[in-house]
Design an enzyme around this catalytic site. Structure first.
Site, PDB file in Angstrom:
ATOM      1  N   GLY A  38      -1.783   6.335   1.207  1.00 56.81           N
ATOM      2  CA  GLY A  38      -1.033   6.072   2.450  1.00 56.81           C
ATOM      3  C   GLY A  38      -1.883   5.355   3.476  1.00 56.81           C
ATOM      4  O   GLY A  38      -1.718   5.545   4.677  1.00 56.81           O
ATOM      5  N   ILE A  91      -2.398  -0.511   3.010  1.00 57.46           N
ATOM      6  CA  ILE A  91      -1.338  -1.109   2.186  1.00 57.46           C
ATOM      7  C   ILE A  91      -0.174  -0.124   2.039  1.00 57.46           C
ATOM      8  O   ILE A  91       0.994  -0.504   2.141  1.00 57.46           O
ATOM      9  CB  ILE A  91      -1.861  -1.515   0.790  1.00 57.46           C
ATOM     10  CG1 ILE A  91      -3.022  -2.498   0.915  1.00 57.46           C
ATOM     11  CG2 ILE A  91      -0.740  -2.142  -0.056  1.00 57.46           C
ATOM     12  CD1 ILE A  91      -3.666  -2.897  -0.411  1.00 57.46           C
ATOM     13  N   GLY A  92      -0.490   1.150   1.830  1.00 55.39           N
ATOM     14  CA  GLY A  92       0.553   2.160   1.632  1.00 55.39           C
ATOM     15  C   GLY A  92       1.542   2.209   2.792  1.00 55.39           C
ATOM     16  O   GLY A  92       2.758   2.312   2.580  1.00 55.39           O
ATOM     17  N   ASP A 152      -0.805  11.025   0.175  1.00 48.17           N
ATOM     18  CA  ASP A 152      -2.232  10.773   0.412  1.00 48.17           C
ATOM     19  C   ASP A 152      -2.952  12.118   0.409  1.00 48.17           C
ATOM     20  O   ASP A 152      -2.338  13.169   0.622  1.00 48.17           O
ATOM     21  CB  ASP A 152      -2.465  10.050   1.746  1.00 48.17           C
ATOM     22  CG  ASP A 152      -3.789   9.272   1.744  1.00 48.17           C
ATOM     23  OD1 ASP A 152      -3.756   8.022   1.649  1.00 48.17           O
ATOM     24  OD2 ASP A 152      -4.864   9.913   1.819  1.00 48.17           O
ATOM     25  N   ARG A 172     -14.870  -7.113  -5.583  1.00 53.04           N
ATOM     26  CA  ARG A 172     -13.901  -6.095  -6.015  1.00 53.04           C
ATOM     27  C   ARG A 172     -14.531  -5.185  -7.068  1.00 53.04           C
ATOM     28  O   ARG A 172     -14.261  -3.996  -7.126  1.00 53.04           O
ATOM     29  CB  ARG A 172     -12.650  -6.759  -6.590  1.00 53.04           C
ATOM     30  CG  ARG A 172     -11.845  -7.529  -5.552  1.00 53.04           C
ATOM     31  CD  ARG A 172     -10.602  -8.145  -6.162  1.00 53.04           C
ATOM     32  NE  ARG A 172      -9.822  -8.907  -5.184  1.00 53.04           N
ATOM     33  CZ  ARG A 172      -9.978 -10.212  -4.955  1.00 53.04           C
ATOM     34  NH1 ARG A 172     -10.864 -10.903  -5.621  1.00 53.04           N
ATOM     35  NH2 ARG A 172      -9.223 -10.822  -4.058  1.00 53.04           N
ATOM     36  N   SER A 200      -4.789  -1.006  -6.579  1.00 53.69           N
ATOM     37  CA  SER A 200      -6.187  -0.648  -6.345  1.00 53.69           C
ATOM     38  C   SER A 200      -7.133  -1.551  -7.138  1.00 53.69           C
ATOM     39  O   SER A 200      -6.843  -1.910  -8.275  1.00 53.69           O
ATOM     40  CB  SER A 200      -6.439   0.807  -6.750  1.00 53.69           C
ATOM     41  OG  SER A 200      -5.472   1.659  -6.197  1.00 53.69           O
ATOM     42  N   HIS A 228      -8.112 -10.745 -11.569  1.00 51.71           N
ATOM     43  CA  HIS A 228      -8.040 -10.768 -10.105  1.00 51.71           C
ATOM     44  C   HIS A 228      -9.463 -10.694  -9.541  1.00 51.71           C
ATOM     45  O   HIS A 228      -9.881  -9.704  -8.973  1.00 51.71           O
ATOM     46  CB  HIS A 228      -7.228  -9.564  -9.630  1.00 51.71           C
ATOM     47  CG  HIS A 228      -6.945  -9.565  -8.159  1.00 51.71           C
ATOM     48  ND1 HIS A 228      -6.475 -10.667  -7.477  1.00 51.71           N
ATOM     49  CD2 HIS A 228      -7.053  -8.591  -7.226  1.00 51.71           C
ATOM     50  CE1 HIS A 228      -6.308 -10.357  -6.201  1.00 51.71           C
ATOM     51  NE2 HIS A 228      -6.662  -9.102  -6.023  1.00 51.71           N
TER      52      HIS A 228
HETATM   53  N1  APR Z   1      -5.616  10.262  -4.197  1.00 53.60           N
HETATM   54  C1  APR Z   1      -4.746   9.658  -3.356  1.00 53.60           C
HETATM   55  N2  APR Z   1      -5.119   8.879  -2.341  1.00 53.60           N
HETATM   56  C2  APR Z   1      -6.421   8.692  -2.160  1.00 53.60           C
HETATM   57  C3  APR Z   1      -7.382   9.270  -2.999  1.00 53.60           C
HETATM   58  C4  APR Z   1      -6.924  10.090  -4.063  1.00 53.60           C
HETATM   59  N3  APR Z   1      -7.778  10.681  -4.892  1.00 53.60           N
HETATM   60  N4  APR Z   1      -8.599   8.882  -2.566  1.00 53.60           N
HETATM   61  C5  APR Z   1      -8.403   8.099  -1.505  1.00 53.60           C
HETATM   62  N5  APR Z   1      -7.085   7.982  -1.255  1.00 53.60           N
HETATM   63  C6  APR Z   1      -6.419   7.271  -0.173  1.00 53.60           C
HETATM   64  C7  APR Z   1      -7.220   7.241   1.107  1.00 53.60           C
HETATM   65  O1  APR Z   1      -7.120   8.481   1.803  1.00 53.60           O
HETATM   66  C8  APR Z   1      -6.588   6.089   1.857  1.00 53.60           C
HETATM   67  O2  APR Z   1      -5.581   6.515   2.756  1.00 53.60           O
HETATM   68  O3  APR Z   1      -6.234   5.897  -0.493  1.00 53.60           O
HETATM   69  C9  APR Z   1      -5.952   5.233   0.745  1.00 53.60           C
HETATM   70  C10 APR Z   1      -6.498   3.839   0.668  1.00 53.60           C
HETATM   71  O4  APR Z   1      -6.162   3.201   1.856  1.00 53.60           O
HETATM   72  P1  APR Z   1      -7.140   2.197   2.602  1.00 53.60           P
HETATM   73  O5  APR Z   1      -8.514   2.753   2.610  1.00 53.60           O
HETATM   74  O6  APR Z   1      -6.521   1.845   3.902  1.00 53.60           O
HETATM   75  O7  APR Z   1      -7.170   0.922   1.613  1.00 53.60           O
HETATM   76  P2  APR Z   1      -6.069  -0.228   1.442  1.00 53.60           P
HETATM   77  O8  APR Z   1      -6.419  -1.375   2.315  1.00 53.60           O
HETATM   78  O9  APR Z   1      -4.711   0.356   1.525  1.00 53.60           O
HETATM   79  O10 APR Z   1      -6.398  -0.687  -0.060  1.00 53.60           O
HETATM   80  C11 APR Z   1      -6.211   0.190  -1.138  1.00 53.60           C
HETATM   81  O11 APR Z   1      -5.920  -1.596  -2.720  1.00 53.60           O
HETATM   82  O12 APR Z   1      -6.217  -3.905  -2.522  1.00 53.60           O
HETATM   83  C12 APR Z   1      -6.771  -2.693  -2.947  1.00 53.60           C
HETATM   84  O13 APR Z   1      -9.135  -3.094  -2.763  1.00 53.60           O
HETATM   85  C13 APR Z   1      -8.042  -2.379  -2.225  1.00 53.60           C
HETATM   86  O14 APR Z   1      -8.721  -0.635  -3.696  1.00 53.60           O
HETATM   87  C14 APR Z   1      -8.149  -0.905  -2.431  1.00 53.60           C
HETATM   88  C15 APR Z   1      -6.688  -0.438  -2.418  1.00 53.60           C
END
Ligand code: APR
Length: 322
Positions: A11, A14-15, A34, A89, A120, A176
């Site tokens: 969440g 991107i979420g 999340d 990446r 991811s 990618h």
């Molecule tokens: N289970 C569920 N969610 C998790 C876990 C887990 N085990 N570990 C981390 N998260 C959540 C984090 O709490 C965070 O809210 O994943 C979310 C990732 O969000 P962001 O850090 O804001 O990253 P975001 O920009 O959304 O990118 C997510 O997509 O494009 C790819 O490289 C990017 O790997 C990254 C992913």
């Protein structure tokens, strides 16, 4: 009738946009998961409270409990760390593989009939792991990369030529990462070859080629360009839009022809490897893989990209994930 159920795992940046776009497009009801307490509940409440203004009917719910994704038709996964400036990446491999492993186990348990779209990074490796752990048929487990990379390439072409981006068709194949393959020969503006238009614009073949090479390079580095500017994370609006286009194609059985990270079983002479290729996306997930005839130069670039993906998969095997 019941509305489709869309589960979003992760969440974060991107979420959140995925949840909002799903609601705005009324694709279905949304569950945002999340591990951070209260945050997904806060985000979904915030989005839902705009439903009157935006005029959408959709239930949005945030959760920290995987049980709530039960029965999801589509699961979009963004759980994991994003890049920081200077990171590739691939630098995310071990951390995100551990996260994807736990996510995949829970999707298998609670949403065994779902279609899974992974965002991811490193993307090709994370999709491979997702399919391996869920054991879902490969047609139901795909990765988002090509739609965004192609949209970036198309945007650069539109800006360069001063034409509507709606008329630009451009596609990026391969992994990618830095080795991705923007297909220059197939790029066109409503049927007109982009190279021909560039040559007319500059009245100089060498200059036209130089401009195209620069656009290809910018496309390959486009994610990094955003990371460098944001400083605290990576691109999030455009990856979310791209994954939503894929989810919509499946939910509405659109048979869209989109480049997605799909499992190849002999196509492009590649066996048992997830790589970005054009596919037909409909209610059965990947319904067909489209094999383009690549010329020698394109094939060499594709081979190079495939080797980079193979290295990532080997690294995951070495680390004991596969
Ligand atoms: N289970 C569920 N969610 C998790 C876990 C887990 N085990 N570990 C981390 N998260 C959540 C984090 O709490 C965070 O809210 O994943 C979310 C990732 O969000 P962001 O850090 O804001 O990253 P975001 O920009 O959304 O990118 C997510 O997509 O494009 C790819 O490289 C990017 O790997 C990254 C992913």
């Amino acid at each position: 009738f019941t509305r489709p159920k869309i589960a979003l795992i992760g969440g974060g940046q991107i979420g959140g946009v995925l949840a909002q776009l799903s609601a705005l497009k009324e694709l279905g009801d949304v569950v945002l998961f999340d591990i951070v307490e209260d945050m997904p509940q806060g985000k979904t409440l915030d989005i839902a409270e705009a439903s009157r203004v935006d005029g959408f009917d959709a239930c949005l719910r945030g959760t920290n409990d995987y049980k709530d994704i039960a029965g999801a038709n589509i699961v979009i996964v963004t759980a994991g760390l994003p890049r920081k400036p200077g990171m590739s990446r691939d630098d995310l491999l071990t951390t995100n593989a551990n996260i994807i492993k736990s996510v995949a186990e829970n999707i298998k348990k609670y949403a065994p009939d779902s279609y899974v779209i992974v965002i991811s990074n490193p993307l090709d490796a994370m999709v491979t792991l997702m399919q391996k752990i869920t054991g879902f048929p490969a047609e139901r487990v795909i990765g988002q990369a090509g739609v965004l990379d192609s949209s970036r390439f198309a945007s650069f072409i539109a800006w360069e030529l001063g034409v509507s981006v709606k008329d630009v068709n451009a596609m990026v194949l391969g992994g990618h990462g830095d080795t991705m393959v923007p297909l220059v020969r197939y790029a066109n503006v409503n049927g007109c070859p982009v190279m021909e238009l560039l040559e007319k614009k500059y009245n100089d073949k060498a200059k036209a080629k130089e401009v195209m090479v620069a656009m290809v390079e910018r496309t390959k580095q486009a994610g990094g360009e955003v990371v460098k500017l944001l400083k605290t994370g990576s691109a999030f609006y455009s990856p979310a839009s791209s994954a939503i286009q894929m989810a919509e194609a499946i939910l509405k059985d659109e048979k869209r022809v989109l480049p997605v990270c799909a499992l190849l079983k002999g196509e492009y002479s590649i066996d048992n490897l997830y790589v970005g290729v054009p596919v037909v996306l409909g209610k059965n997930g990947v319904e067909k893989i489209i094999e383009l005839d690549l010329d020698a130069e394109e094939q060499a670039l594709m081979d190079n990209s495939v080797n980079a993906v193979k290295d990532l998969v080997e690294a995951m095997t070495r680390l004991g994930f596969l």
